[in-house]
Design a protein around this motif. Structure first.
Motif, PDB file in Angstrom:
ATOM      1  N   ILE A 112     -60.193  44.948   0.692  1.00  0.00           N
ATOM      2  CA  ILE A 112     -59.708  46.105   1.454  1.00  0.00           C
ATOM      3  C   ILE A 112     -58.335  45.850   2.066  1.00  0.00           C
ATOM      4  CG2 ILE A 112     -60.169  47.522   3.497  1.00  0.00           C
ATOM      5  CD1 ILE A 112     -63.155  46.915   3.028  1.00  0.00           C
ATOM      6  N   ALA A 113     -58.025  44.604   2.416  1.00  0.00           N
ATOM      7  CA  ALA A 113     -56.811  44.271   3.166  1.00  0.00           C
ATOM      8  C   ALA A 113     -55.532  44.890   2.609  1.00  0.00           C
ATOM      9  CB  ALA A 113     -56.669  42.751   3.263  1.00  0.00           C
ATOM     10  N   PHE A 143     -55.023  47.630   1.206  1.00  0.00           N
ATOM     11  CA  PHE A 143     -54.973  49.080   1.398  1.00  0.00           C
ATOM     12  C   PHE A 143     -54.972  49.469   2.876  1.00  0.00           C
ATOM     13  CE2 PHE A 143     -57.297  48.095  -2.520  1.00  0.00           C
ATOM     14  CZ  PHE A 143     -56.457  48.686  -3.444  1.00  0.00           C
ATOM     15  N   ASP A 144     -55.392  48.542   3.728  1.00  0.00           N
ATOM     16  CA  ASP A 144     -55.506  48.833   5.156  1.00  0.00           C
ATOM     17  C   ASP A 144     -54.179  48.500   5.842  1.00  0.00           C
ATOM     18  OD1 ASP A 144     -56.488  49.532   7.603  1.00  0.00           O
ATOM     19  OD2 ASP A 144     -57.609  47.667   7.924  1.00  0.00           O
ATOM     20  N   ARG A 145     -53.169  49.267   5.535  1.00  0.00           N
ATOM     21  CA  ARG A 145     -51.828  49.019   6.057  1.00  0.00           C
ATOM     22  C   ARG A 145     -51.259  50.275   6.699  1.00  0.00           C
ATOM     23  NH1 ARG A 145     -49.210  44.453   4.037  1.00  0.00           N
ATOM     24  NH2 ARG A 145     -50.327  43.316   2.420  1.00  0.00           N
ATOM     25  N   ALA A 146     -50.406  50.048   7.712  1.00  0.00           N
ATOM     26  CA  ALA A 146     -49.683  51.168   8.312  1.00  0.00           C
ATOM     27  C   ALA A 146     -48.483  51.500   7.442  1.00  0.00           C
ATOM     28  CB  ALA A 146     -49.228  50.778   9.722  1.00  0.00           C
ATOM     29  N   GLU A 194     -63.743  42.270   2.764  1.00  0.00           N
ATOM     30  CA  GLU A 194     -62.567  42.405   3.633  1.00  0.00           C
ATOM     31  C   GLU A 194     -61.284  42.041   2.883  1.00  0.00           C
ATOM     32  OE1 GLU A 194     -60.998  40.758   8.004  1.00  0.00           O
ATOM     33  OE2 GLU A 194     -62.849  39.991   7.087  1.00  0.00           O
ATOM     34  N   ASP A 233     -45.605  49.054   7.273  1.00  0.00           N
ATOM     35  CA  ASP A 233     -45.778  47.824   6.490  1.00  0.00           C
ATOM     36  C   ASP A 233     -45.191  47.949   5.086  1.00  0.00           C
ATOM     37  OD1 ASP A 233     -47.091  46.605   8.601  1.00  0.00           O
ATOM     38  OD2 ASP A 233     -49.064  47.288   7.945  1.00  0.00           O
ATOM     39  N   ALA A 240     -67.851  51.908   0.228  1.00  0.00           N
ATOM     40  CA  ALA A 240     -66.850  52.701  -0.487  1.00  0.00           C
ATOM     41  C   ALA A 240     -67.482  53.368  -1.703  1.00  0.00           C
ATOM     42  CB  ALA A 240     -65.685  51.814  -0.924  1.00  0.00           C
ATOM     43  N   ASP A 288     -66.587  43.764   5.853  1.00  0.00           N
ATOM     44  CA  ASP A 288     -66.844  44.491   4.611  1.00  0.00           C
ATOM     45  C   ASP A 288     -66.994  45.979   4.901  1.00  0.00           C
ATOM     46  OD1 ASP A 288     -66.787  42.048   3.455  1.00  0.00           O
ATOM     47  OD2 ASP A 288     -68.953  41.861   3.176  1.00  0.00           O
ATOM     48  N   ARG A 289     -66.655  46.809   3.906  1.00  0.00           N
ATOM     49  CA  ARG A 289     -66.729  48.257   4.104  1.00  0.00           C
ATOM     50  C   ARG A 289     -67.458  48.908   2.925  1.00  0.00           C
ATOM     51  NH1 ARG A 289     -62.503  49.835   7.698  1.00  0.00           N
ATOM     52  NH2 ARG A 289     -63.283  51.975   7.499  1.00  0.00           N
TER      53      ARG A 289
END
Length: 222
Positions: free
Chosen positions: A21-22, A24-27, A18, A30, A5, A2-3
């Motif tokens: 967030i997943a 948005f947490d992309r390179a 989590e 991707d 924000a 968890d983060r």
């Protein structure tokens, strides 16, 4: 994990799961389209494979495929083997992108001198029969767990093809030979003889009953 924000215009701090967030947490890689090719198999006119043992796969007038320009004489390709090559080429998808842009070190991925190069020639468009489209798939070094690095149509991108796709695209001309060594009607068999040291066996069929003659004479179990 968890983060914490917050929205930029608000003072409240929240906790995002989590799962939230997943996405948005992309390179950046991707976000690239992983579908590299989408072709109609019926429009594939020829597949040329260049590697340790080059060969060409092309259709015959009888809706079969044959292997030509290989170290062996021309032969009709086994249907299942043909499908295992054409299907991944028809809908070629990358597992992920490994590099992108104009400054790629191709040698790092074994794509400066590809181990295998596959040229897929498509039938010319009826409206412009002189316009022939050829797609080129280059396969380089292993990327781990059976996967391979690859490049399509000289684009400035390195992709990773999964193990199954890599295996199917790495076939040699020998993989297209029919592995059925012998075909016959079992009901038409009247005798079986096996010759080997200390293990000779001879069976004969008498009407609907099998009889063992060697190593000893007696009725056999059907």
């Amino acid at each position: 994990v968890d983060r914490f924000a917050r929205l930029s215009d608000q003072d409240a701090i929240v906790v995002l799961s989590e799962k939230t967030i997943a996405p948005f947490d992309r390179a950046a890689f991707d976000l690239l389209d992983k579908t590299l090719l989408s072709l109609n198999p019926r429009n594939i006119e020829r597949v040329r494979v260049q590697g340790p043992s080059p060969f060409t796969l092309q259709p015959t007038a009888k809706d079969q495929w044959q292997v030509v320009d290989s170290p062996a004489a021309n032969f009709i390709a086994e249907e299942t083997a043909v499908l295992s090559l054409l299907q991944p080429l028809s809908l070629l998808r990358a597992e992920k992108f490994a590099a992108y842009g104009s400054k790629i070190d191709w040698a790092q991925f074994g794509l400066d001198k590809p181990a295998i190069t596959i040229d897929v020639t498509m039938k010319a468009d009826n409206a412009d029969k002189k316009k022939t489209v050829v797609h080129t798939v280059e396969i380089g070094k292993e990327a781990g767990d059976g996967a391979r690095y690859a490049r399509l149509d000289k684009r400035d991108a390195v992709v990773v093809l999964n193990a199954n796709t890599s295996e199917n695209l790495s076939r040699t001309y020998l993989d297209f030979l029919d592995t059925n060594v012998l075909k016959y009607d079992a009901d038409g068999v009247t005798g079986i003889t096996r010759t080997m040291k200390d293990g000779d066996v001879e069976l004969v069929r008498q009407e609907d009953q099998w009889r063992l003659l060697k190593p000893t004479a007696r009725d056999a179990d059907n």
